[in-house]
Design an enzyme around this catalytic site. Structure first.
Site, PDB file in Angstrom:
ATOM      1  N   ARG A 237      46.128  52.158  40.925  1.00 52.13           N
ATOM      2  CA  ARG A 237      45.227  53.312  40.881  1.00 52.13           C
ATOM      3  C   ARG A 237      45.847  54.423  41.734  1.00 52.13           C
ATOM      4  O   ARG A 237      46.390  54.150  42.815  1.00 52.13           O
ATOM      5  CB  ARG A 237      43.842  52.962  41.449  1.00 52.13           C
ATOM      6  CG  ARG A 237      42.951  52.159  40.506  1.00 52.13           C
ATOM      7  CD  ARG A 237      42.477  52.970  39.292  1.00 52.13           C
ATOM      8  NE  ARG A 237      41.588  52.203  38.424  1.00 52.13           N
ATOM      9  CZ  ARG A 237      41.969  51.546  37.330  1.00 52.13           C
ATOM     10  NH1 ARG A 237      43.239  51.511  36.962  1.00 52.13           N
ATOM     11  NH2 ARG A 237      41.071  50.908  36.590  1.00 52.13           N
ATOM     12  N   GLU A 266      43.321  62.209  38.328  1.00 48.80           N
ATOM     13  CA  GLU A 266      43.653  62.096  36.908  1.00 48.80           C
ATOM     14  C   GLU A 266      42.656  62.948  36.129  1.00 48.80           C
ATOM     15  O   GLU A 266      41.465  62.915  36.469  1.00 48.80           O
ATOM     16  CB  GLU A 266      43.562  60.642  36.439  1.00 48.80           C
ATOM     17  CG  GLU A 266      44.713  59.820  36.962  1.00 48.80           C
ATOM     18  CD  GLU A 266      44.751  58.392  36.410  1.00 48.80           C
ATOM     19  OE1 GLU A 266      44.061  58.105  35.412  1.00 48.80           O
ATOM     20  OE2 GLU A 266      45.475  57.578  36.989  1.00 48.80           O
ATOM     21  N   HIS A 285      48.775  57.081  32.691  1.00 50.85           N
ATOM     22  CA  HIS A 285      47.889  55.903  32.706  1.00 50.85           C
ATOM     23  C   HIS A 285      47.962  55.136  31.375  1.00 50.85           C
ATOM     24  O   HIS A 285      46.959  55.014  30.664  1.00 50.85           O
ATOM     25  CB  HIS A 285      46.451  56.329  33.013  1.00 50.85           C
ATOM     26  CG  HIS A 285      45.633  55.236  33.634  1.00 50.85           C
ATOM     27  ND1 HIS A 285      44.722  55.444  34.628  1.00 50.85           N
ATOM     28  CD2 HIS A 285      45.597  53.903  33.382  1.00 50.85           C
ATOM     29  CE1 HIS A 285      44.145  54.298  34.965  1.00 50.85           C
ATOM     30  NE2 HIS A 285      44.674  53.338  34.209  1.00 50.85           N
TER      31      HIS A 285
HETATM   32  N1  LIG Z   1      47.804  51.271  34.918  1.00 50.53           N
HETATM   33  C1  LIG Z   1      46.928  50.625  34.184  1.00 50.53           C
HETATM   34  O1  LIG Z   1      46.661  50.965  33.040  1.00 50.53           O
HETATM   35  C2  LIG Z   1      46.262  49.409  34.735  1.00 50.53           C
HETATM   36  C3  LIG Z   1      46.033  48.320  33.882  1.00 50.53           C
HETATM   37  C4  LIG Z   1      45.417  47.201  34.404  1.00 50.53           C
HETATM   38  C5  LIG Z   1      45.039  47.156  35.732  1.00 50.53           C
HETATM   39  N2  LIG Z   1      45.262  48.225  36.528  1.00 50.53           N
HETATM   40  C6  LIG Z   1      44.895  48.162  37.954  1.00 50.53           C
HETATM   41  O2  LIG Z   1      45.497  47.013  38.509  1.00 50.53           O
HETATM   42  C7  LIG Z   1      44.576  46.403  39.418  1.00 50.53           C
HETATM   43  C8  LIG Z   1      44.919  44.943  39.602  1.00 50.53           C
HETATM   44  O3  LIG Z   1      44.565  44.191  38.463  1.00 50.53           O
HETATM   45  P1  LIG Z   1      44.629  42.581  38.497  1.00 50.53           P
HETATM   46  O4  LIG Z   1      43.992  42.112  37.261  1.00 50.53           O
HETATM   47  O5  LIG Z   1      46.003  42.113  38.840  1.00 50.53           O
HETATM   48  O6  LIG Z   1      43.663  42.303  39.752  1.00 50.53           O
HETATM   49  P2  LIG Z   1      43.625  41.037  40.684  1.00 50.53           P
HETATM   50  O7  LIG Z   1      42.277  41.055  41.333  1.00 50.53           O
HETATM   51  O8  LIG Z   1      44.044  39.817  39.962  1.00 50.53           O
HETATM   52  O9  LIG Z   1      44.744  41.354  41.784  1.00 50.53           O
HETATM   53  C9  LIG Z   1      44.594  42.259  42.824  1.00 50.53           C
HETATM   54  C10 LIG Z   1      45.206  41.640  44.071  1.00 50.53           C
HETATM   55  O10 LIG Z   1      45.157  42.589  45.146  1.00 50.53           O
HETATM   56  C11 LIG Z   1      44.831  41.885  46.325  1.00 50.53           C
HETATM   57  N3  LIG Z   1      44.266  42.817  47.309  1.00 50.53           N
HETATM   58  C12 LIG Z   1      43.034  43.365  47.323  1.00 50.53           C
HETATM   59  N4  LIG Z   1      42.886  44.131  48.421  1.00 50.53           N
HETATM   60  C13 LIG Z   1      44.056  44.087  49.078  1.00 50.53           C
HETATM   61  C14 LIG Z   1      44.531  44.692  50.264  1.00 50.53           C
HETATM   62  N5  LIG Z   1      43.742  45.470  51.014  1.00 50.53           N
HETATM   63  N6  LIG Z   1      45.806  44.443  50.644  1.00 50.53           N
HETATM   64  C15 LIG Z   1      46.593  43.643  49.901  1.00 50.53           C
HETATM   65  N7  LIG Z   1      46.196  43.039  48.780  1.00 50.53           N
HETATM   66  C16 LIG Z   1      44.939  43.260  48.376  1.00 50.53           C
HETATM   67  C17 LIG Z   1      43.842  40.816  45.879  1.00 50.53           C
HETATM   68  O11 LIG Z   1      43.762  39.760  46.808  1.00 50.53           O
HETATM   69  C18 LIG Z   1      44.459  40.391  44.556  1.00 50.53           C
HETATM   70  O12 LIG Z   1      45.397  39.347  44.755  1.00 50.53           O
HETATM   71  C19 LIG Z   1      43.210  46.679  38.773  1.00 50.53           C
HETATM   72  O13 LIG Z   1      42.174  46.657  39.733  1.00 50.53           O
HETATM   73  C20 LIG Z   1      43.386  48.041  38.172  1.00 50.53           C
HETATM   74  O14 LIG Z   1      42.961  49.023  39.091  1.00 50.53           O
HETATM   75  C21 LIG Z   1      45.859  49.347  36.065  1.00 50.53           C
HETATM   76  O1  LIG Z   2      41.909  48.944  34.788  1.00 51.10           O
HETATM   77  C1  LIG Z   2      42.396  48.953  33.659  1.00 51.10           C
HETATM   78  O2  LIG Z   2      42.218  48.038  32.842  1.00 51.10           O
HETATM   79  C2  LIG Z   2      43.233  50.101  33.209  1.00 51.10           C
HETATM   80  O3  LIG Z   2      43.456  51.008  34.224  1.00 51.10           O
HETATM   81  C3  LIG Z   2      42.663  50.774  32.008  1.00 51.10           C
HETATM   82  O4  LIG Z   2      43.406  50.384  30.881  1.00 51.10           O
END
Ligand SMILES: NC(=O)c1ccc[n+]([C@@H]2O[C@H](COP(=O)([O-])OP(=O)(O)OC[C@H]3O[C@@H](n4cnc5c(N)ncnc54)[C@H](O)[C@@H]3O)[C@@H](O)[C@H]2O)c1
Ligand SMILES: O=C(O)[C@H](O)CO
Length: 326
Positions: A237, A266, A285
């Site tokens: 993010r 964004e 994104h």
């Molecule tokens: N660019 C995109 O289109 C896109 C797509 C999918 C997800 N995302 C973003 O990616 C993020 C992660 O997705 P995920 O499914 O892997 O989530 P997830 O919950 O599996 O992984 C997130 C990790 O971050 C760790 N974490 C949380 N707070 C922390 C901190 N303060 N310091 C260090 N580590 C910390 C958690 O323990 C966890 O292991 C989502 O929340 C979303 O915002 C973006």
């Molecule tokens: O959080 C997510 O899944 C992405 O940012 C949107 O596709």
């Protein structure tokens, strides 16, 4: 039973709803709905399938407390007041796991693009400067064998670790709230402090959720701790990095390069200096933007809607505790 859908979704979603006998209204127009319009639509429906709708705060859930389920078309749920939803007995669902590969591939694409200076070379051709005059000019660096520091080694971070160790033989450091023993065993990942990760990594890739703890986690202080030869990647993010400080760090060559799929704010303004920098790559994104992945995200979101409307537990809940408090 009727669901309101705030953006066009893949066809598969409409078919699933029709087969389940659920009526739907889809907002197909531009511009996208503002918060007030979304509330008005939700008032006439029993469920809400939300793709990136801003302002799902306590007031939204108060005004829409009749909703039987809110299904997000994303895994991230920052900006959604989950406590407020839970307090009103509304299950909120997301789309975990199905986008791990696409998002990890996006991080890898950014890593490669920055490390090999791909956009810089592309722009040079456009300027009529095809040839590299000397063997020492225009060089990037190998990712193979380098150290990748993953901040937030969850589902997507682990997928990136898998790709980078198997195919590139990269060494993995990670910083997380808790240990990820599976990744330690499978990818030889080593848990280190945030500072150690910054100091030792050749590529730092962010995969945490945006929370009060992670907001602004990357500023000048952190960029200064990184190697001057290192790359910063953010597909999580935009709020996790401080954009003005990232621009300054790149401008002053405090770090070597950056690749970001998420910006702050964004959408990014077209005159943002990052778009003209040779050591920066910005995507709008598109982390999960593949046909296969968006189809699967739609499946998860619609499964959440169908279960919620049928009074069953939704399959991908963000707030499973809602079933205890109901
Ligand atoms: N660019 C995109 O289109 C896109 C797509 C999918 C997800 N995302 C973003 O990616 C993020 C992660 O997705 P995920 O499914 O892997 O989530 P997830 O919950 O599996 O992984 C997130 C990790 O971050 C760790 N974490 C949380 N707070 C922390 C901190 N303060 N310091 C260090 N580590 C910390 C958690 O323990 C966890 O292991 C989502 O929340 C979303 O915002 C973006
Ligand atoms: O959080 C997510 O899944 C992405 O940012 C949107 O596709």
């Amino acid at each position: 039973m009727k669901v309101f859908i705030n953006k066009i979704i893949p066809e598969r979603g409409y078919r699933m709803l029709e087969e389940a006998g659920i009526a739907y209204t889809v907002w197909k127009e531009k511009p996208i709905l503002d918060r007030g319009q979304a509330i008005q639509f939700c008032k006439g429906h029993d469920a809400f399938l939300s793709a990136g709708q801003a302002g799902l705060d306590a007031d939204f859930f108060e005004q829409c407390k009749h909703l039987k389920v809110v299904a997000l078309h994303s895994v991230g749920f920052d900006g959604v007041d989950i406590e407020a939803a839970t307090a009103r007995g509304i299950p909120v669902g997301n789309t975990p796991n199905v986008l791990n590969k696409a998002t990890a591939e996006t991080a890898l694409l950014l890593m490669l693009t920055v490390a090999r200076r791909a956009l810089y070379h592309h722009k040079r051709i456009k300027k009529g400067e095809w040839g590299i005059a000397k063997p020492t000019e225009g060089l990037g660096f190998d990712l193979a064998g380098k150290t990748l520091g993953i901040v937030g080694l969850g589902r997507i971070g682990a997928e990136l670790a898998a790709i980078c160790t198997r195919s590139w033989g990269m060494k993995i450091l990670y910083h997380n709230r808790s240990s990820n023993k599976r990744a330690e065993e499978a990818y030889g990942a080593t848990k280190v402090s945030f500072d150690e990760l910054l100091e030792q990594s050749d590529v730092v890739s962010v995969h945490t959720a945006l929370t009060e703890e992670t907001r602004g986690m990357f500023g000048m202080e952190q960029f200064k701790k990184m190697k001057s030869s290192a790359i910063f990647i953010n597909t999580a993010r935009g709020g996790v990095h401080q954009e003005e400080e990232l621009i300054a760090a790149l401008d002053q060559k405090i770090i070597w390069g950056a690749g970001i799929d998420v910006t702050n704010p964004e959408p990014m303004e077209a005159n943002n200096p990052l778009l003209d920098m040779d050591n920066a790559v910005v995507f709008p994104h598109i982390g999960s933007a593949t046909k296969e992945t968006r189809d699967e995200m739609t499946r998860c979101a619609v499964e959440n809607i169908i279960a919620g409307l049928k009074g069953k537990e939704i399959p991908y809940p963000v707030n499973p505790e809602v079933y205890q408090t109901r």
